[in-house]
Write a protein that holds these residues in place. Structure first.
Motif, mmCIF file in Angstrom:
data_model
loop_
_atom_site.group_PDB
_atom_site.id
_atom_site.type_symbol
_atom_site.label_atom_id
_atom_site.label_comp_id
_atom_site.label_asym_id
_atom_site.label_seq_id
_atom_site.Cartn_x
_atom_site.Cartn_y
_atom_site.Cartn_z
ATOM 1 N N GLU A 52 0.894 -1.253 -0.096
ATOM 2 C CA GLU A 52 0.043 0.184 0.104
ATOM 3 C C GLU A 52 0.815 1.381 0.045
ATOM 4 N N GLY A 53 0.874 2.096 -0.941
ATOM 5 C CA GLY A 53 1.597 3.192 -1.179
ATOM 6 C C GLY A 53 2.806 3.312 -2.201
ATOM 7 N N VAL A 54 3.582 3.933 -2.112
ATOM 8 C CA VAL A 54 4.562 4.577 -3.129
ATOM 9 C C VAL A 54 6.054 4.039 -2.612
ATOM 10 N N TYR A 55 6.904 3.482 -3.041
ATOM 11 C CA TYR A 55 7.977 3.042 -2.346
ATOM 12 C C TYR A 55 8.915 3.229 -3.660
ATOM 13 N N GLN A 56 10.221 3.929 -3.115
ATOM 14 C CA GLN A 56 11.539 3.799 -3.866
ATOM 15 C C GLN A 56 12.226 2.445 -3.256
ATOM 16 N N LEU A 183 15.121 -7.304 -2.270
ATOM 17 C CA LEU A 183 14.291 -5.897 -2.568
ATOM 18 C C LEU A 183 14.705 -5.215 -1.074
ATOM 19 N N VAL A 184 14.638 -3.814 -0.873
ATOM 20 C CA VAL A 184 14.820 -2.981 0.003
ATOM 21 C C VAL A 184 13.928 -1.836 -0.339
ATOM 22 N N LEU A 185 12.776 -1.608 0.307
ATOM 23 C CA LEU A 185 11.966 -0.843 0.065
ATOM 24 C C LEU A 185 12.043 0.551 1.081
ATOM 25 N N ARG A 186 11.796 1.578 0.546
ATOM 26 C CA ARG A 186 11.709 2.901 1.574
ATOM 27 C C ARG A 186 10.526 3.733 0.906
ATOM 28 N N ARG A 187 9.624 3.859 1.869
ATOM 29 C CA ARG A 187 8.142 4.348 1.400
ATOM 30 C C ARG A 187 8.777 5.720 1.235
ATOM 31 N N ILE A 188 7.867 6.457 0.034
ATOM 32 C CA ILE A 188 7.719 7.797 -0.401
ATOM 33 C C ILE A 188 6.720 8.381 0.150
ATOM 34 N N PRO A 189 6.776 9.539 0.971
ATOM 35 C CA PRO A 189 5.533 10.073 1.690
ATOM 36 C C PRO A 189 4.719 10.839 0.485
ATOM 37 N N PRO A 190 3.699 10.657 0.757
ATOM 38 C CA PRO A 190 2.658 11.287 -0.232
ATOM 39 C C PRO A 190 2.863 12.899 -0.457
ATOM 40 N N ARG A 191 2.508 13.341 -1.479
ATOM 41 C CA ARG A 191 2.729 14.853 -1.746
ATOM 42 C C ARG A 191 1.726 15.564 -1.206
#
Length: 195
Positions: A52-56, A183-191
């Motif tokens: 759920e969300g956007v990750y780099q 994979l190592v995911l880092r959440r990208i905060p919503p704009r």
């Protein structure tokens, strides 16, 4: 709905009761004790239990040389719309960016459909598994993948580790640090207007 796991075990008879005939009945099987089957015609599943969300993310593949590809353009996008009847709740996108210094990196965006998630043991540790399907891949061996993570990871940098199978084989995933694709995911905060 989309995943069937069959436990492998030896059969023997005993007059001492069902529990003695089937000693594993009272505990979860380990991943290497089951065979995972994937439904060929998928039923829709909401992705929220997987992503759920956007990750780099960074990625590393275990075949063809290796090396960690760390590009800001490698992103996973799983943006569910609560209550939506549209496909946005059932799929997510992984954009793999190519890193010039990593021979095994590549540039591709893949649309995955969620198939379901479950809890299973690997040794003495319980992991969350998820099954996904590449929506355009025709080769069955390449189409289905398993993912594994440890819920409630407490990393200092807020990253989340996952491993992904190369083929439709869940029993090959046994550690967050050892798998075909790491994979190592880092959440990208919503704009927001405030950021």
């Amino acid at each position: 709905q989309n995943i069937l796991q069959v436990r492998r075990s030896d059969c023997f008879t005993s007059n001492t009761g069902f529990e003695r005939m089937c000693p594993g009945i009272n505990k979860l099987p380990t991943v290497d004790q089951v065979v995972t089957y994937f439904r060929q015609t998928l039923r829709t599943i909401n992705c929220i239990t997987t992503f759920e969300g956007v990750y780099q993310y960074t990625y590393e593949v275990s075949w063809g040389g290796g090396g960690i590809c760390d590009s800001l353009d490698s992103q996973l996008k799983a943006c569910q719309d609560p209550g939506s009847a549209y496909v946005d709740n059932e799929v997510f996108y992984m954009t793999y960016a190519r890193c010039p210094e990593v021979q095994t990196s590549f540039s591709q965006t893949i649309r995955y459909q969620c198939m379901g998630s479950w809890f299973a043991m690997v040794g003495q540790t319980g992991y969350t598994f998820a099954a996904i399907a590449d929506t355009v891949e025709k080769d069955r061996r390449e189409k289905f993948k398993c993912l594994m993570t440890l819920k409630n990871q407490k990393s200092a940098d807020n990253t989340i580790r996952w491993v992904m199978s190369r083929f439709a084989k869940c029993d090959r995933l046994n550690s967050l640090y050892n798998g075909p694709v790491r994979l190592v995911l880092r959440r990208i905060p919503p704009r927001t207007p405030y950021m």
